[in-house]
Design a protein around this motif. Structure first.
Motif, PDB file in Angstrom:
ATOM      1  N   VAL A  29       0.788  -1.107   0.025  1.00  0.00           N
ATOM      2  CA  VAL A  29       0.001   0.120  -0.090  1.00  0.00           C
ATOM      3  C   VAL A  29       0.983   1.322   0.261  1.00  0.00           C
ATOM      4  O   VAL A  29       0.570   2.405  -0.624  1.00  0.00           O
ATOM      5  CB  VAL A  29      -0.954   0.025   1.375  1.00  0.00           C
ATOM      6  N   ARG A  30       1.983   1.080   0.529  1.00  0.00           N
ATOM      7  CA  ARG A  30       3.103   2.225   0.781  1.00  0.00           C
ATOM      8  C   ARG A  30       3.743   2.498  -0.523  1.00  0.00           C
ATOM      9  O   ARG A  30       4.965   3.123  -0.484  1.00  0.00           O
ATOM     10  CB  ARG A  30       3.696   2.000   2.170  1.00  0.00           C
ATOM     11  N   HIS A  31       3.677   1.493  -1.512  1.00  0.00           N
ATOM     12  CA  HIS A  31       4.240   1.473  -2.741  1.00  0.00           C
ATOM     13  C   HIS A  31       5.900   1.013  -2.233  1.00  0.00           C
ATOM     14  O   HIS A  31       6.882   1.308  -3.212  1.00  0.00           O
ATOM     15  CB  HIS A  31       4.170   2.739  -3.462  1.00  0.00           C
ATOM     16  N   ARG A  32       5.947   0.199  -1.805  1.00  0.00           N
ATOM     17  CA  ARG A  32       7.110  -0.392  -1.228  1.00  0.00           C
ATOM     18  C   ARG A  32       7.310  -1.834  -1.531  1.00  0.00           C
ATOM     19  O   ARG A  32       6.262  -2.449  -1.318  1.00  0.00           O
ATOM     20  CB  ARG A  32       7.769  -0.186   0.237  1.00  0.00           C
ATOM     21  N   CYS A  33       8.624  -2.535  -1.542  1.00  0.00           N
ATOM     22  CA  CYS A  33       8.581  -3.953  -1.919  1.00  0.00           C
ATOM     23  C   CYS A  33       8.078  -4.505  -0.475  1.00  0.00           C
ATOM     24  O   CYS A  33       8.515  -4.405   0.399  1.00  0.00           O
ATOM     25  CB  CYS A  33      10.190  -4.155  -1.967  1.00  0.00           C
ATOM     26  N   PRO A  34       7.305  -5.753  -0.886  1.00  0.00           N
ATOM     27  CA  PRO A  34       6.615  -6.397   0.167  1.00  0.00           C
ATOM     28  C   PRO A  34       7.704  -7.222   1.055  1.00  0.00           C
ATOM     29  O   PRO A  34       7.402  -7.441   2.212  1.00  0.00           O
ATOM     30  CB  PRO A  34       5.780  -7.306  -0.385  1.00  0.00           C
ATOM     31  N   ARG A  35       8.783  -7.574   0.549  1.00  0.00           N
ATOM     32  CA  ARG A  35       9.961  -8.353   1.161  1.00  0.00           C
ATOM     33  C   ARG A  35      10.530  -7.554   2.036  1.00  0.00           C
ATOM     34  O   ARG A  35      10.836  -7.848   3.116  1.00  0.00           O
ATOM     35  CB  ARG A  35      10.813  -9.200   0.172  1.00  0.00           C
ATOM     36  N   CYS A  36      11.267  -6.361   1.365  1.00  0.00           N
ATOM     37  CA  CYS A  36      12.364  -5.617   2.301  1.00  0.00           C
ATOM     38  C   CYS A  36      11.727  -4.423   2.764  1.00  0.00           C
ATOM     39  O   CYS A  36      12.038  -3.674   3.771  1.00  0.00           O
ATOM     40  CB  CYS A  36      13.520  -5.421   1.435  1.00  0.00           C
ATOM     41  N   GLY A  37      10.566  -3.919   2.123  1.00  0.00           N
ATOM     42  CA  GLY A  37      10.105  -2.741   2.649  1.00  0.00           C
ATOM     43  C   GLY A  37      11.071  -1.346   2.021  1.00  0.00           C
ATOM     44  O   GLY A  37      10.473  -0.248   2.491  1.00  0.00           O
ATOM     45  N   GLU A  38      11.879  -1.526   1.446  1.00  0.00           N
ATOM     46  CA  GLU A  38      12.794  -0.421   1.175  1.00  0.00           C
ATOM     47  C   GLU A  38      12.669   0.031  -0.555  1.00  0.00           C
ATOM     48  O   GLU A  38      12.518   1.226  -0.792  1.00  0.00           O
ATOM     49  CB  GLU A  38      14.232  -0.571   1.414  1.00  0.00           C
ATOM     50  N   GLY A  39      12.883  -0.854  -1.447  1.00  0.00           N
ATOM     51  CA  GLY A  39      12.742  -0.643  -2.728  1.00  0.00           C
ATOM     52  C   GLY A  39      11.397   0.013  -3.268  1.00  0.00           C
ATOM     53  O   GLY A  39      10.313  -0.302  -2.586  1.00  0.00           O
ATOM     54  N   LYS A  40      11.371   0.873  -4.272  1.00  0.00           N
ATOM     55  CA  LYS A  40      10.234   1.361  -4.661  1.00  0.00           C
ATOM     56  C   LYS A  40       9.493  -0.029  -5.489  1.00  0.00           C
ATOM     57  O   LYS A  40       9.835  -1.022  -6.081  1.00  0.00           O
ATOM     58  CB  LYS A  40      10.313   2.229  -5.860  1.00  0.00           C
ATOM     59  N   LEU A  41       8.151   0.025  -5.511  1.00  0.00           N
ATOM     60  CA  LEU A  41       7.300  -1.128  -5.994  1.00  0.00           C
ATOM     61  C   LEU A  41       6.912  -0.617  -7.563  1.00  0.00           C
ATOM     62  O   LEU A  41       6.681  -1.607  -8.287  1.00  0.00           O
ATOM     63  CB  LEU A  41       6.090  -1.221  -5.195  1.00  0.00           C
TER      64      LEU A  41
END
Length: 146
Positions: A29-41
């Protein structure tokens, strides 16, 4: 030469796996990678990146298809229903005035919900190991992937 079990730990590879399905979907939902939470989705509005820039997760296999649109329609309809009822009963608006208010409002809400919904669906797919994703979880106690 084989890698030790510690090489599979999230801390050893530089990212933290989410603890729950909700956390993975919230990252989407925050437009981040679901695995690491860092990279843009997303590289564009609804076009996901092929791989995460932070953890190298292959996102190209995701298949969100129409589910984000259905989620947007469902949420928009449920949020607008009380507004429509209030406009009709309290202010007694005519059909043209009601449509002039509701249609633009519905379009804005649908467009605003589409990208976060797609991110959540990608997070859901990653968590469950669907469509080319590998199921990765934190096991209780030691923090190793499974």
């Amino acid at each position: 030469m084989s890698l030790s079990p510690e090489a599979n730990r999230p801390s050893a590879v530089g990212y933290d796996l989410p603890a729950s399905l909700f956390a993975a979907m919230l990252r989407g939902v925050r437009h981040r990678c679901p695995r690491c939470g860092e990279g843009k989705l997303f590289r564009r509005w609804l076009k996901p990146v092929d791989t995460c820039s932070a953890c190298s997760l292959d996102i190209s296999g995701q298949r969100a298809d129409d589910l984000p649109a259905y989620i947007g329609i469902f949420v928009t309809g449920h949020l607008l229903a009380p507004v429509i009822i209030a406009l009709v009963t309290k202010w007694e608006l005519g059909a043209v005035a009601l449509l002039a208010i509701i249609i633009p409002l519905a379009i804005v809400m649908l467009v605003a919900l589409l990208q976060p919904s797609k991110g959540a669906v990608i997070g859901l797919q990653w968590w469950n190991g669907m469509h080319g994703f590998r199921k990765e979880r934190l096991s209780e106690g030691d923090g190793a992937e499974r």
